[in-house]
Design a protein around this motif. Structure first.
Motif, PDB file in Angstrom:
ATOM      1  N   LEU A  30      35.988   6.186  69.311  1.00  0.00           N
ATOM      2  CA  LEU A  30      35.752   7.623  69.465  1.00  0.00           C
ATOM      3  C   LEU A  30      36.907   8.442  68.918  1.00  0.00           C
ATOM      4  O   LEU A  30      36.705   9.513  68.329  1.00  0.00           O
ATOM      5  N   THR A  31      38.137   7.960  69.108  1.00  0.00           N
ATOM      6  CA  THR A  31      39.297   8.672  68.573  1.00  0.00           C
ATOM      7  C   THR A  31      39.206   8.807  67.062  1.00  0.00           C
ATOM      8  O   THR A  31      39.415   9.890  66.491  1.00  0.00           O
ATOM      9  N   LEU A  32      38.884   7.701  66.386  1.00  0.00           N
ATOM     10  CA  LEU A  32      38.769   7.738  64.931  1.00  0.00           C
ATOM     11  C   LEU A  32      37.638   8.652  64.483  1.00  0.00           C
ATOM     12  O   LEU A  32      37.819   9.524  63.619  1.00  0.00           O
ATOM     13  N   LEU A  33      36.448   8.473  65.047  1.00  0.00           N
ATOM     14  CA  LEU A  33      35.286   9.226  64.580  1.00  0.00           C
ATOM     15  C   LEU A  33      35.405  10.714  64.896  1.00  0.00           C
ATOM     16  O   LEU A  33      34.994  11.558  64.093  1.00  0.00           O
ATOM     17  N   ARG A  34      35.966  11.059  66.038  1.00  0.00           N
ATOM     18  CA  ARG A  34      36.138  12.481  66.357  1.00  0.00           C
ATOM     19  C   ARG A  34      37.102  13.149  65.391  1.00  0.00           C
ATOM     20  O   ARG A  34      36.904  14.305  64.992  1.00  0.00           O
ATOM     21  N   ARG A  35      38.150  12.446  65.014  1.00  0.00           N
ATOM     22  CA  ARG A  35      39.095  13.021  64.044  1.00  0.00           C
ATOM     23  C   ARG A  35      38.432  13.238  62.692  1.00  0.00           C
ATOM     24  O   ARG A  35      38.677  14.244  62.020  1.00  0.00           O
ATOM     25  N   LEU A  36      37.587  12.306  62.300  1.00  0.00           N
ATOM     26  CA  LEU A  36      36.881  12.471  61.031  1.00  0.00           C
ATOM     27  C   LEU A  36      35.860  13.594  61.119  1.00  0.00           C
ATOM     28  O   LEU A  36      35.678  14.363  60.159  1.00  0.00           O
ATOM     29  N   MET A  37      35.172  13.703  62.244  1.00  0.00           N
ATOM     30  CA  MET A  37      34.164  14.758  62.400  1.00  0.00           C
ATOM     31  C   MET A  37      34.783  16.148  62.322  1.00  0.00           C
ATOM     32  O   MET A  37      34.184  17.080  61.791  1.00  0.00           O
ATOM     33  N   MET A  38      35.986  16.283  62.852  1.00  0.00           N
ATOM     34  CA  MET A  38      36.630  17.594  62.897  1.00  0.00           C
ATOM     35  C   MET A  38      37.514  17.863  61.684  1.00  0.00           C
ATOM     36  O   MET A  38      38.140  18.921  61.597  1.00  0.00           O
ATOM     37  N   ASP A  39      37.564  16.937  60.739  1.00  0.00           N
ATOM     38  CA  ASP A  39      38.353  17.115  59.518  1.00  0.00           C
ATOM     39  C   ASP A  39      37.526  17.900  58.507  1.00  0.00           C
ATOM     40  O   ASP A  39      36.486  17.424  58.030  1.00  0.00           O
ATOM     41  N   ASP A  40      37.991  19.076  58.156  1.00  0.00           N
ATOM     42  CA  ASP A  40      37.243  19.922  57.221  1.00  0.00           C
ATOM     43  C   ASP A  40      37.232  19.375  55.796  1.00  0.00           C
ATOM     44  O   ASP A  40      36.542  19.917  54.932  1.00  0.00           O
ATOM     45  N   GLY A  41      37.978  18.305  55.542  1.00  0.00           N
ATOM     46  CA  GLY A  41      37.948  17.697  54.219  1.00  0.00           C
ATOM     47  C   GLY A  41      36.742  16.806  53.996  1.00  0.00           C
ATOM     48  O   GLY A  41      36.463  16.407  52.872  1.00  0.00           O
ATOM     49  N   TYR A  42      36.010  16.487  55.076  1.00  0.00           N
ATOM     50  CA  TYR A  42      34.820  15.636  54.978  1.00  0.00           C
ATOM     51  C   TYR A  42      33.579  16.431  55.350  1.00  0.00           C
ATOM     52  O   TYR A  42      33.602  17.239  56.286  1.00  0.00           O
ATOM     53  N   ASP A  43      32.497  16.181  54.647  1.00  0.00           N
ATOM     54  CA  ASP A  43      31.220  16.750  55.060  1.00  0.00           C
ATOM     55  C   ASP A  43      30.184  15.666  55.337  1.00  0.00           C
ATOM     56  O   ASP A  43      29.034  15.974  55.669  1.00  0.00           O
ATOM     57  N   ARG A  44      30.593  14.400  55.220  1.00  0.00           N
ATOM     58  CA  ARG A  44      29.650  13.314  55.497  1.00  0.00           C
ATOM     59  C   ARG A  44      30.399  12.074  55.959  1.00  0.00           C
ATOM     60  O   ARG A  44      31.471  11.751  55.436  1.00  0.00           O
ATOM     61  N   ILE A  45      29.831  11.370  56.956  1.00  0.00           N
ATOM     62  CA  ILE A  45      30.365  10.105  57.448  1.00  0.00           C
ATOM     63  C   ILE A  45      29.229   9.091  57.463  1.00  0.00           C
ATOM     64  O   ILE A  45      28.117   9.394  57.922  1.00  0.00           O
ATOM     65  N   VAL A  46      29.498   7.898  56.952  1.00  0.00           N
ATOM     66  CA  VAL A  46      28.550   6.783  57.014  1.00  0.00           C
ATOM     67  C   VAL A  46      29.151   5.734  57.936  1.00  0.00           C
ATOM     68  O   VAL A  46      30.288   5.308  57.734  1.00  0.00           O
TER      69      VAL A  46
END
Length: 499
Positions: A226-242
């Motif tokens: 959850l720590t990893l995925l939440r950081r990626l979700m809130m990173d404005d540099g990404y608009d998609r996660i697989v």
């Protein structure tokens, strides 16, 4: 070497004064490894080799570089291994790419959890096996009966031999030579359990079922993910996660999806302000399952149309604003060799109990179940705004309204050939999962193909290709599932960043 990851500037909508062309936001791929004593980044590097490095269609010609580990003159797509703080581990780094043919970068991450489940005891493993075997015959799913019988016979043989040995020793029927041989054989059995049983199936025993002995380790694994995925979700540099997962990792990833969705699901939706989002949700509603978790159809009339609707809803949810500060960016969930196909056997006691869990929203189905039997929608009204406008939300069991699920599996035959751990998902999780069967072979043939889904040394073909198309290789199946090229993305980007 400078960090090639782009810095997000979502507020900018026009090219900078220098006239440089706008760049699209990056995408992140997170791989969750399977059971066993995995080495940090071992699965990640092999996966990137298959999905990115050896796919020449993904990059312009100038991003191809010499392959230092391949034959003379061979080339691969360029990538870098970069330090990254999101994983909270110096053993793990991300692998990042240059801009591809679509003007987009991809960052690959590994969710590593093998260290947390170390230390499973023989007693815990024995208790887990006993729990699996102590079932009524009617509760054994058809696709697990072969494994069940083989495991049961092995346990009966070991227990029977131990009983005969003990009886013979008590009655003095056993010779010194026989005793030595039996001791050697018993030592070999114990060594096999410690060498193979505990490192692999010990992980399963430590995570799959919530019990007093497993709750702490389950929590630690989930917290890391959850720590990893939440950081990626809130990173404005990404608009998609697989989110890609293998073996036991798919159960972990499935749990993470459900927990994240409960926090990031769309809420406070208003009819006028959120017209596009509500339209996308209602398109998904056309395929929702019965709210009571009753039997669902074997297939959807238009699976590809449902997946297009899922993608459109993900697109509508991936951008955040003042009214919706939590974006949903996980567009795809890919499972490889997943034991989720046996969930009614591994996680619950039978299919009826599993379906009850779906109806109670303990487990998320694909398509999602409706909020009410009458409404046939995943929406419910959660209150009103300060101005008195009705606000609606999507319920917490509807993660697969906005996330496509692709399941790649190889049929097994007993323990030795194919992949007995994997299988299709439709019976347990619904007809919205795209199940793709492949037949894998290593240089040794079809002997336990469970780890070959991304292997460049293996050969594999799609078993049932679409009408009028040749079967794809197992690597092409995997690349299409991860979909780095975003086949359904409109030609114009919604948000951009600048080089």
């Amino acid at each position: 070497m400078s960090d090639p990851h782009p810095v997000a500037s979502p507020a900018r909508t026009s090219p900078p004064a220098s006239g440089k062309a706008p760049r699209k936001l990056s995408q992140a791929v997170v791989i969750v490894h399977g059971m066993g004593e995995q080495r940090p980044m071992g699965t990640l590097r092999e996966f990137v080799q298959a999905v990115w490095s050896h796919d020449p269609a993904r990059v312009p010609f100038y991003a191809r570089v010499a392959d230092s580990g391949g034959p003379a003159g061979s080339k691969i797509n360029q990538s870098w291994i970069t330090p990254d703080s999101r994983t909270n581990s110096h053993e793990l780094r991300r692998i990042t790419t240059p801009y591809d043919v679509d003007g987009r970068r991809t960052d690959f991450y590994e969710l590593y959890w093998a260290d947390i489940t170390q230390g499973t005891t023989r007693g815990r493993l024995a208790a887990w096996v006993t729990n699996l075997l102590w079932r009524k015959p009617a509760d054994i799913p058809r696709d697990a009966r072969g494994l069940y019988v083989v495991t049961l016979l092995a346990v009966i043989t070991v227990l029977g031999a131990a009983l005969v040995l003990a009886t013979s020793a008590l009655q003095g029927y056993i010779s010194w030579t026989t005793g030595v041989l039996v001791t050697i054989l018993a030592s070999f059995v114990v060594w096999s359990v410690d060498r193979f049983g505990l490192p692999y199936f010990g992980d399963v025993a430590a995570y799959v079922r919530a019990e007093a002995a497993t709750v702490e380790k389950r929590a630690l694994v989930r917290d890391r993910g959850l720590t990893l995925l939440r950081r990626l979700m809130m990173d404005d540099g990404y608009d998609r996660i697989v989110l890609v997962s293998h073996s036991l990792g798919s159960i972990i990833a499935y749990d993470l999806l459900q927990i994240l969705w409960a926090d990031f699901r769309p809420r406070k939706l208003e009819a006028v302000r959120d017209k596009a989002r509500l339209k996308a949700i209602r398109a998904v509603d056309k395929a929702t399952l019965n709210a009571d978790g009753s039997a669902w159809p074997d297939s959807l009339d238009d699976l590809s149309g449902f997946r297009r609707d899922q993608w459109e809803l993900y697109r509508q949810l991936r951008a955040r604003d003042d009214d919706h500060p939590l974006p949903w960016k996980i567009s795809d969930f890919v499972t490889l060799g997943s034991p989720l196909t046996h969930s009614e056997f591994l996680v619950t006691y039978n299919l009826a109990e599993f379906r009850r869990g779906v109806a109670e929203r303990l487990f998320s189905a694909c398509p999602p179940i409706a909020d009410t039997a009458a409404g046939g929608t995943v929406l419910y009204q959660e209150g009103r705004s300060r101005s008195g406008k009705p606000q609606r939300a999507v319920h917490h069991g509807a993660v697969f309204a906005a996330t496509r699920w692709t399941n790649i599996f190889d049929r097994g035959n007993g323990w030795l050939t194919g992949d007995p751990i994997s299988g299709p998902m439709a019976e347990n999780f619904g007809p919205g999962v795209e199940n793709i069967q492949v037949e894998l072979r290593s240089p040794l043939g079809r002997i336990f193909t469970h780890r070959l889904y991304w292997s460049l040394k293996a050969t594999g073909l799609e078993v049932a290709a679409a009408a009028g198309t040749p079967p794809r290789s197992h690597i092409d199946v995997l690349r299409d599932a991860v979909d780095l090229g975003r086949k359904l993305e409109p030609s114009q980007a919604v948000s951009t960043v600048f080089a």
